[in-house]
Design an enzyme around this catalytic site. Structure first.
Site, PDB file in Angstrom:
ATOM      1  N   ILE A 128       0.745  -1.240  -0.357  1.00  0.00           N
ATOM      2  CA  ILE A 128      -0.386   0.210   0.051  1.00  0.00           C
ATOM      3  C   ILE A 128       0.540   1.693  -0.201  1.00  0.00           C
ATOM      4  O   ILE A 128       1.773   0.968   0.808  1.00  0.00           O
ATOM      5  CB  ILE A 128      -1.322   0.201   1.133  1.00  0.00           C
ATOM      6  N   MET A 130       0.648   4.896   0.470  1.00  0.00           N
ATOM      7  CA  MET A 130      -0.045   6.245   1.178  1.00  0.00           C
ATOM      8  C   MET A 130       1.875   7.374   1.308  1.00  0.00           C
ATOM      9  O   MET A 130       0.798   7.882   0.515  1.00  0.00           O
ATOM     10  CB  MET A 130      -0.243   6.512   2.229  1.00  0.00           C
ATOM     11  N   GLY A 136       3.219  12.291   5.506  1.00  0.00           N
ATOM     12  CA  GLY A 136       3.113  11.146   5.906  1.00  0.00           C
ATOM     13  C   GLY A 136       1.341  11.195   6.877  1.00  0.00           C
ATOM     14  O   GLY A 136       0.471  10.917   6.312  1.00  0.00           O
ATOM     15  N   PHE A 161       8.906   5.215   1.655  1.00  0.00           N
ATOM     16  CA  PHE A 161       8.723   3.994   2.684  1.00  0.00           C
ATOM     17  C   PHE A 161       7.591   3.054   2.209  1.00  0.00           C
ATOM     18  O   PHE A 161       6.785   2.741   3.321  1.00  0.00           O
ATOM     19  CB  PHE A 161       8.277   4.928   4.214  1.00  0.00           C
ATOM     20  N   ILE A 162       7.934   2.848   1.288  1.00  0.00           N
ATOM     21  CA  ILE A 162       6.602   1.778   0.894  1.00  0.00           C
ATOM     22  C   ILE A 162       7.033   0.125   1.388  1.00  0.00           C
ATOM     23  O   ILE A 162       8.118  -0.172   0.250  1.00  0.00           O
ATOM     24  CB  ILE A 162       6.101   1.564  -0.419  1.00  0.00           C
ATOM     25  N   GLN A 249      -8.228  -2.638  11.929  1.00  0.00           N
ATOM     26  CA  GLN A 249      -7.459  -3.379  11.983  1.00  0.00           C
ATOM     27  C   GLN A 249      -5.785  -3.957  12.378  1.00  0.00           C
ATOM     28  O   GLN A 249      -5.880  -4.444  12.483  1.00  0.00           O
ATOM     29  CB  GLN A 249      -7.978  -4.731  10.698  1.00  0.00           C
ATOM     30  N   GLU A 250      -5.593  -2.182  11.547  1.00  0.00           N
ATOM     31  CA  GLU A 250      -4.418  -2.463  10.692  1.00  0.00           C
ATOM     32  C   GLU A 250      -3.423  -2.042  12.118  1.00  0.00           C
ATOM     33  O   GLU A 250      -2.239  -2.748  12.351  1.00  0.00           O
ATOM     34  CB  GLU A 250      -4.297  -1.092   9.919  1.00  0.00           C
ATOM     35  N   ARG A 276      24.314 -16.331  31.744  1.00  0.00           N
ATOM     36  CA  ARG A 276      25.953 -15.098  32.128  1.00  0.00           C
ATOM     37  C   ARG A 276      26.115 -15.357  33.679  1.00  0.00           C
ATOM     38  O   ARG A 276      25.342 -15.130  34.952  1.00  0.00           O
ATOM     39  CB  ARG A 276      25.279 -13.558  31.771  1.00  0.00           C
TER      40      ARG A 276
HETATM   41  C1  LIG Z   1       9.940   0.990   8.137  1.00  0.00           C
HETATM   42  C2  LIG Z   1       8.471   1.818   7.371  1.00  0.00           C
HETATM   43  C3  LIG Z   1       7.686   1.111   6.436  1.00  0.00           C
HETATM   44  C4  LIG Z   1       6.848   1.956   6.066  1.00  0.00           C
HETATM   45  N1  LIG Z   1       5.783   1.559   4.867  1.00  0.00           N
HETATM   46  C5  LIG Z   1       5.107   1.945   4.649  1.00  0.00           C
HETATM   47  C6  LIG Z   1       4.010   1.225   3.725  1.00  0.00           C
HETATM   48  O1  LIG Z   1       4.003   0.484   3.033  1.00  0.00           O
HETATM   49  N2  LIG Z   1       3.367   2.724   3.081  1.00  0.00           N
HETATM   50  C7  LIG Z   1       3.050   3.385   3.829  1.00  0.00           C
HETATM   51  O2  LIG Z   1       2.000   4.314   2.860  1.00  0.00           O
HETATM   52  N3  LIG Z   1       3.708   3.844   3.879  1.00  0.00           N
HETATM   53  C8  LIG Z   1       4.863   3.454   5.183  1.00  0.00           C
HETATM   54  N4  LIG Z   1       5.214   3.845   6.006  1.00  0.00           N
HETATM   55  C9  LIG Z   1       5.458   5.372   5.939  1.00  0.00           C
HETATM   56  C10 LIG Z   1       5.162   5.624   7.633  1.00  0.00           C
HETATM   57  O3  LIG Z   1       3.446   5.233   7.862  1.00  0.00           O
HETATM   58  C11 LIG Z   1       5.325   7.256   7.941  1.00  0.00           C
HETATM   59  O4  LIG Z   1       6.494   7.175   8.142  1.00  0.00           O
HETATM   60  C12 LIG Z   1       4.400   7.721   9.358  1.00  0.00           C
HETATM   61  O5  LIG Z   1       3.112   7.544   8.968  1.00  0.00           O
HETATM   62  C13 LIG Z   1       4.755   8.604   9.614  1.00  0.00           C
HETATM   63  O6  LIG Z   1       4.862   9.597   8.651  1.00  0.00           O
HETATM   64  P1  LIG Z   1       6.128  10.690   7.863  1.00  0.00           P
HETATM   65  O7  LIG Z   1       7.064   9.923   8.358  1.00  0.00           O
HETATM   66  O8  LIG Z   1       5.928  11.597   7.331  1.00  0.00           O
HETATM   67  O9  LIG Z   1       6.371  11.833   9.538  1.00  0.00           O
HETATM   68  P2  LIG Z   1       5.683  13.207  10.217  1.00  0.00           P
HETATM   69  O10 LIG Z   1       4.206  12.705   9.673  1.00  0.00           O
HETATM   70  O11 LIG Z   1       6.216  13.848   9.083  1.00  0.00           O
HETATM   71  O12 LIG Z   1       5.605  13.069  11.585  1.00  0.00           O
HETATM   72  C14 LIG Z   1       6.601  13.814  12.123  1.00  0.00           C
HETATM   73  C15 LIG Z   1       6.609  13.861  13.871  1.00  0.00           C
HETATM   74  O13 LIG Z   1       6.284  14.558  13.714  1.00  0.00           O
HETATM   75  C16 LIG Z   1       5.232  14.212  14.563  1.00  0.00           C
HETATM   76  N5  LIG Z   1       3.157  14.684  14.470  1.00  0.00           N
HETATM   77  C17 LIG Z   1       2.871  14.897  12.436  1.00  0.00           C
HETATM   78  N6  LIG Z   1       1.758  16.068  12.962  1.00  0.00           N
HETATM   79  C18 LIG Z   1       1.164  15.551  14.122  1.00  0.00           C
HETATM   80  C19 LIG Z   1       0.140  15.657  14.542  1.00  0.00           C
HETATM   81  N7  LIG Z   1      -1.039  16.262  14.372  1.00  0.00           N
HETATM   82  N8  LIG Z   1       0.251  16.371  16.472  1.00  0.00           N
HETATM   83  C20 LIG Z   1       1.421  15.371  16.999  1.00  0.00           C
HETATM   84  N9  LIG Z   1       2.444  14.940  16.529  1.00  0.00           N
HETATM   85  C21 LIG Z   1       2.851  15.070  15.354  1.00  0.00           C
HETATM   86  C22 LIG Z   1       4.571  12.478  13.945  1.00  0.00           C
HETATM   87  O14 LIG Z   1       4.174  11.776  15.266  1.00  0.00           O
HETATM   88  C23 LIG Z   1       6.801  12.628  14.480  1.00  0.00           C
HETATM   89  O15 LIG Z   1       6.541  12.693  15.483  1.00  0.00           O
HETATM   90  C24 LIG Z   1       6.825   2.973   6.160  1.00  0.00           C
HETATM   91  C25 LIG Z   1       7.823   3.656   7.273  1.00  0.00           C
HETATM   92  C26 LIG Z   1       8.563   2.820   7.981  1.00  0.00           C
HETATM   93  C27 LIG Z   1       9.266   3.486   8.593  1.00  0.00           C
END
Ligand SMILES: Cc1cc2nc3c(=O)[nH]c(=O)nc-3n(C[C@H](O)[C@H](O)[C@H](O)COP(=O)(O)OP(=O)(O)OC[C@H]3O[C@@H](n4cnc5c(N)ncnc54)[C@H](O)[C@@H]3O)c2cc1C
Length: 389
Positions: A128, A130, A136, A161-162, A249-250, A276
């Site tokens: 997926i 997104m 994110g 990050f997919i 569910q996720e 140990r």
């Molecule tokens: C190993 C891995 C696998 C992944 N797999 C997938 C996948 O298969 N498909 C997919 O689509 N995505 C995937 N992701 C992406 C993941 O879902 C996002 O990294 C996540 O949703 C956070 O988005 P971002 O990294 O852009 O962080 P940001 O949204 O930029 O957030 C940065 C920080 O700000 C905080 N923050 C943001 N908004 C708020 C708010 N309103 N209030 C308080 N704090 C806030 C966050 O909690 C975080 O601490 C994956 C990520 C990783 C690392």
């Protein structure tokens, strides 16, 4: 853990039999490959096919599509057994419990007939898409667009990050079919994009702290043409609502696997501290060791009780969005703390790759980030408490 773990009475005899079978399968087919997957940065399609043939990709999917027609507890068992052997490379729960339900629930009859049976059989690996470089948590801020052009959509944009990004061959892609829509979420749709679509480009497999066997990748859409019939459910603008419906569910899946991972790290640490010695006695004899492990074992049981209650409620069909959000942040925070404390009890060996606790510590870090960050979980809970002002 055996001496303190409560009997989990949510499972019936058939679930327990299924777990036994699954454990044997995992020991024979999956555990021996974990190391090579971690070194290669990806799992292999052949194992996916074997999982499909053995019935582990569609344990709770409808029989008419080749699933076993069981309840979600069967899927939870598969997730737990994979976590027990640290098979994080095989993002099987993402495929079966997170992406496949979009097809089964929202797919048109033609979409279901075409893609659900091979997904359950393991010939098709799902992902997926997104997240984007600039969006994110704030999903409504995505910039990927899908413009209608006759009987096709033309996709442009990039995702990052997919999971399953290199081995996946069908992706549910979140895109804006109406970039001008107000509010923005009304313009979001989900599109089914096959990896051989013209203009679909796999980017880099990303280097990362943990989940070494996961092929987390960038994906690009460069005037990527897909048939209009690939719009999930056939109606534009439904994407955001579809996503919201499936997030329960996720997040539950993360809670289930998080507690299973905690249990494994704790069991291994209990064994380590007994073997140990320091100052002429096992480090298990120090009160600090005992109290640390006693406290962590308590928290694992508390977490398990909560997750089990949510599993039962989810199977019953209850709305437990607040509950799964609570479980997601609480269990993953516990996992991060627990793996840190277990690593400390291993001393220097805990920092060595040879000891699985070092990977457990690294792998735990992402649990509070993906599937909605733990901060977003608290935003949801606060909203449910009526605190969104
Ligand atoms: C190993 C891995 C696998 C992944 N797999 C997938 C996948 O298969 N498909 C997919 O689509 N995505 C995937 N992701 C992406 C993941 O879902 C996002 O990294 C996540 O949703 C956070 O988005 P971002 O990294 O852009 O962080 P940001 O949204 O930029 O957030 C940065 C920080 O700000 C905080 N923050 C943001 N908004 C708020 C708010 N309103 N209030 C308080 N704090 C806030 C966050 O909690 C975080 O601490 C994956 C990520 C990783 C690392």
């Amino acid at each position: 853990m055996e001496g303190v773990a409560l009997r989990r009475d949510l499972f019936g005899e058939e679930h327990e039999m299924f777990r036994e079978q699954c454990r044997r399968f995992v020991a024979a087919e999956i555990e021996p490959k974990v190391e090579q997957w971690n070194a290669a940065g990806r799992s292999d399609p052949e194992t996916w096919r074997r999982c499909g043939a053995a019935g582990y990709l569609g344990a709770n999917q409808p029989e008419e599509f080749g699933g076993a027609g069981g309840d979600f507890l069967y899927a939870a068992i598969v997730g737990e057994e994979l976590s027990r052997v640290r098979a994080h490379a095989l993002m099987l729960t993402l495929h079966s419990d997170i992406v496949l339900p979009y097809l089964v629930t929202f797919g048109t009859p033609a979409q279901r007939a075409r893609w659900v049976p091979p997904a359950i059989g393991g010939e098709l690996i799902l992902g997926i898409a997104m997240s984007e470089p600039a969006a994110g948590s704030d999903l409504q801020g995505i910039q990927t667009t899908a413009r209608r052009d006759g009987d096709h959509y033309v996709l442009n944009g990039s995702k990052t990050f997919i999971s399953n990004g290199q081995i996946g061959n069908l992706f549910v892609v979140v895109a804006k079919t109406d970039p001008a829509a107000q509010p923005a979420h009304r313009g979001i749709s989900l599109l089914l994009v096959e990896a051989d679509a013209p203009g679909f480009v796999r980017g880099r497999r990303l280097e990362k702290l943990g989940l070494k066997g996961q092929d987390t990748s960038e994906l690009f859409f460069e005037d990527c043409r897909i048939p209009a019939a690939n719009l999930l459910g056939g109606v534009e603008g439904q994407g955001f609502a579809q996503l919201m419906q499936k997030l329960q569910q996720e997040r539950l899946v993360i809670g289930v696997q998080s507690i299973a991972s905690c249990r494994r790290a704790l069991e291994d640490t209990i064994a380590y501290v007994q073997g140990r010695t320091a100052f002429g006695r096992p480090i298990a004899a120090f009160q600090n060791t005992q109290f640390t492990l006693a406290e962590l074992a308590t928290e694992v049981e508390v977490g398990q009780a909560f997750v089990d209650r949510l599993l039962v409620a989810h199977v019953r069909g209850d709305d437990v969005v607040a509950g799964v959000s609570m479980a997601k942040w609480w269990t993953t925070d516990l996992q991060k703390r627990l793996t840190g404390e277990c690593l400390q009890l291993h001393g220097g060996y805990g920092f060595m790759s040879e000891y699985p606790i070092s990977a457990d510590y690294a792998d735990a870090a992402v649990q509070s980030i993906y599937a909605g960050t733990n901060e977003i979980m608290k935003v949801i809970i606060a909203r449910k408490l009526g605190l969104d002002g």
